[in-house]
Design a protein around this motif. Structure first.
Motif, short mmCIF file in Angstrom:
data_model
loop_
_atom_site.label_atom_id
_atom_site.label_comp_id
_atom_site.label_asym_id
_atom_site.label_seq_id
_atom_site.Cartn_x
_atom_site.Cartn_y
_atom_site.Cartn_z
N TRP A 114 0.93 -0.85 0.44
CA TRP A 114 -0.15 0.19 0.46
C TRP A 114 1.13 0.88 -0.41
CZ3 TRP A 114 -3.24 -1.80 4.53
CH2 TRP A 114 -4.48 -2.69 4.24
N GLN A 115 1.77 1.23 0.55
CA GLN A 115 2.61 2.85 0.82
C GLN A 115 3.93 2.82 0.24
OE1 GLN A 115 6.01 1.48 3.18
NE2 GLN A 115 6.02 4.04 4.03
N ASN A 116 3.87 1.67 -1.16
CA ASN A 116 4.23 2.24 -2.32
C ASN A 116 4.03 2.47 -3.50
OD1 ASN A 116 6.97 1.08 -1.04
ND2 ASN A 116 6.70 -1.53 -1.90
N ASN A 117 2.44 2.27 -3.20
CA ASN A 117 1.42 2.55 -4.24
C ASN A 117 0.70 3.77 -3.74
OD1 ASN A 117 1.47 0.22 -6.05
ND2 ASN A 117 -0.39 -1.03 -5.36
N GLY A 118 1.05 4.53 -3.23
CA GLY A 118 1.08 5.38 -3.03
C GLY A 118 -0.53 5.59 -1.50
N TRP A 119 -0.26 4.37 -0.82
CA TRP A 119 -1.83 4.57 -0.39
C TRP A 119 -3.26 4.62 -1.08
CZ3 TRP A 119 -0.14 2.63 4.14
CH2 TRP A 119 1.22 2.42 4.40
#
Length: 134
Positions: A77-82
């Motif tokens: 999620w963090q890598n996908n911009g939440w």
């Protein structure tokens, strides 16, 4: 004797100061999850709770534990911009023509001759399209 309220040793986190609901986000449920209390969360609420926890310096493993998922999920999620996960729509059923049972088209797992023949024909058609596109 010094009296303290239960839970005073830990910092209680609030996701918002005024709003309790925004679209599909229930900030009360998010607040409970952020503080390690049991809460039923939608996928979007899980992402928001994890985002706020990580923004406040909580490690990914602890954030994952609080929202009820794997550490790798929170990292994704963090890598996908939440961005909240979106459920993929169901693919269109295979149209086998004059089936008189079940829903229109091929019913997965149906063993009747019409469905098996229709599924085989549809699979051959898909393979031919892929071969032609390559």
């Amino acid at each position: 004797m010094i009296a303290t309220r239960p839970g005073a040793a830990t910092v209680y986190m609030y996701p918002s100061t005024t709003a309790t609901f925004n679209g599909d986000l229930d900030y009360i449920a998010i607040e409970h999850a952020m503080n390690g209390e049991p809460a039923e969360l939608t996928p979007a609420e899980r992402v928001e709770a994890a985002r706020q926890l990580v923004a406040r310096g909580i490690c990914l493993a602890e954030a994952a534990l609080r929202v009820g998922c794997a550490r790798e999920t929170v990292a994704g999620w963090q890598n996908n911009g939440w961005v909240a996960p979106v459920a993929a729509p169901d693919p269109d059923p295979i149209n086998i023509g004059g089936a008189t049972h079940g829903r229109p088209g091929y019913s997965k797992g149906c063993r009747c001759r019409v469905c098996r023949d229709g599924a085989s024909a549809a699979q051959r058609e898909r393979r031919a399209k892929l071969k032609a596109a390559a």
